[in-house]
Design a protein around this motif. Sequence first.
Motif, PDB file in Angstrom:
ATOM      1  N   VAL A   1      74.162  61.536 -38.475  1.00  0.00           N
ATOM      2  CA  VAL A   1      75.049  60.920 -39.643  1.00  0.00           C
ATOM      3  C   VAL A   1      76.332  60.226 -39.227  1.00  0.00           C
ATOM      4  CG1 VAL A   1      75.678  61.520 -42.001  1.00  0.00           C
ATOM      5  CG2 VAL A   1      73.823  62.615 -41.041  1.00  0.00           C
TER       6      VAL A   1
ATOM      7  N   ALA B   1      79.494  60.925 -45.900  1.00  0.00           N
ATOM      8  CA  ALA B   1      78.684  61.094 -44.741  1.00  0.00           C
ATOM      9  C   ALA B   1      79.285  62.418 -44.083  1.00  0.00           C
ATOM     10  CB  ALA B   1      78.559  59.883 -43.832  1.00  0.00           C
TER      11      ALA B   1
ATOM     12  N   GLY C   1      74.712  66.020 -44.672  1.00  0.00           N
ATOM     13  CA  GLY C   1      74.046  66.135 -43.485  1.00  0.00           C
ATOM     14  C   GLY C   1      73.042  67.042 -43.595  1.00  0.00           C
TER      15      GLY C   1
ATOM     16  N   THR D   1      76.744  65.370 -36.522  1.00  0.00           N
ATOM     17  CA  THR D   1      77.380  64.268 -37.688  1.00  0.00           C
ATOM     18  C   THR D   1      78.835  63.699 -36.871  1.00  0.00           C
ATOM     19  OG1 THR D   1      77.174  65.943 -39.526  1.00  0.00           O
ATOM     20  CG2 THR D   1      78.918  64.443 -39.695  1.00  0.00           C
TER      21      THR D   1
END
Length: 279
Positions: free
Chosen positions: A69, A75, A88, A107
Motif C-alpha cells: 500500500v 493509504a 491496509g 505499508t
Amino acid sequence: MTSKLLPRAVVALTVLGAVAGGAAYGARELLRHQAAQARRAIGKPLGEVAPAADRHYKKKYGAPVDLLVLGDSIAAGLGAERPEHTLGGRLARGIAKGAGRSVRLRTAAVVGSESSMLAAQLASLPRAYRPDVAVIVVGGNDVTHRVPVADSVRHLGEAVEALQERGAHVVVGTCPDLGALRPVPQPLRTLGSRASRQLADAQRTEALRRGARVVSLAHVVGPFFITNPDEMFSLDRFHPSAHGYKRTAKAMLPSVLAALDVVEDVPYGHHAPVVGGSG
C-alpha cells in the motif's frame, strides 16, 4: 473609433481592469483566510503517525499474497485506532477472505505525502521485493498544496510503471472528493471539490493508460462521507474513522480481487484497462 472616443475607451478598460484585479485579489485573500481557518479547525489531534498494520494476516491459509500500500495518510491509515482498522489492514483481511489465501501486508505510504513522494516510497522497498498487488491512494495533498494536475498524474504514472516492473498488479484509488470536508468553509470547499474531482479524472485516465485498475473513490464511497460525516470521519473530521476505512476498503476490494484473478465482474465506479497492464 474617433480620437475623442479612444481616450474614453482606454479609461473605461483601465477602470474595469482595476475593478477585476481588485476582485481577484479580494477572492485570493478570502480563500487564503479560509484555508488558514480550516487548518486551525482541523489541527493535528491524530498526530502524524498511523497505526503499524504490517504483518502476515490469516497465516494458516497459506499461499500468501504480498500486498503493498502506497500513498498518503489515507493509504497509511491515519485516523484508525487499531492496526487492523487501517486501509491496509482492512484490505488484507478482505483479500484473505475473498481469495482464501494469507496476506503479507507492507505499508510504504507516508502521512502527508503528495504524488511526487511516491518515488521515495518505492525507493524505500527492498530491491528484491515483488508484491503481487499494489494499492495506491494519493491526491488530497496535491490539491491542498495546489500541485499542477499534470505534475501529479505524471508522478502517479511513473509509480504505476515502476510497480509493474516489479511484477505487481496495480489498483489506484483516485483522489477523494474534498467537498465532503465540513470544517472547510465555503466557497473554499466547493473549489476544493472541483479541484479534487478534476485530479481524480486525470488520475483515472493516466492510470488506465498505464494498465492499472482504477477505483473512483468519489463515486463508490464519497456519498457515505457526505451523508454520514459523524460516522465516517475520525476525531479531526478530515481523515476516515475506523468505519470510514471499513467502507473504503470494502469499496476498493472488488478491483483488488479482480487484479488477483479471484473475481471477474466489478461494480460501478471500478475501471479496468482495455488492454494489457495490471488486471
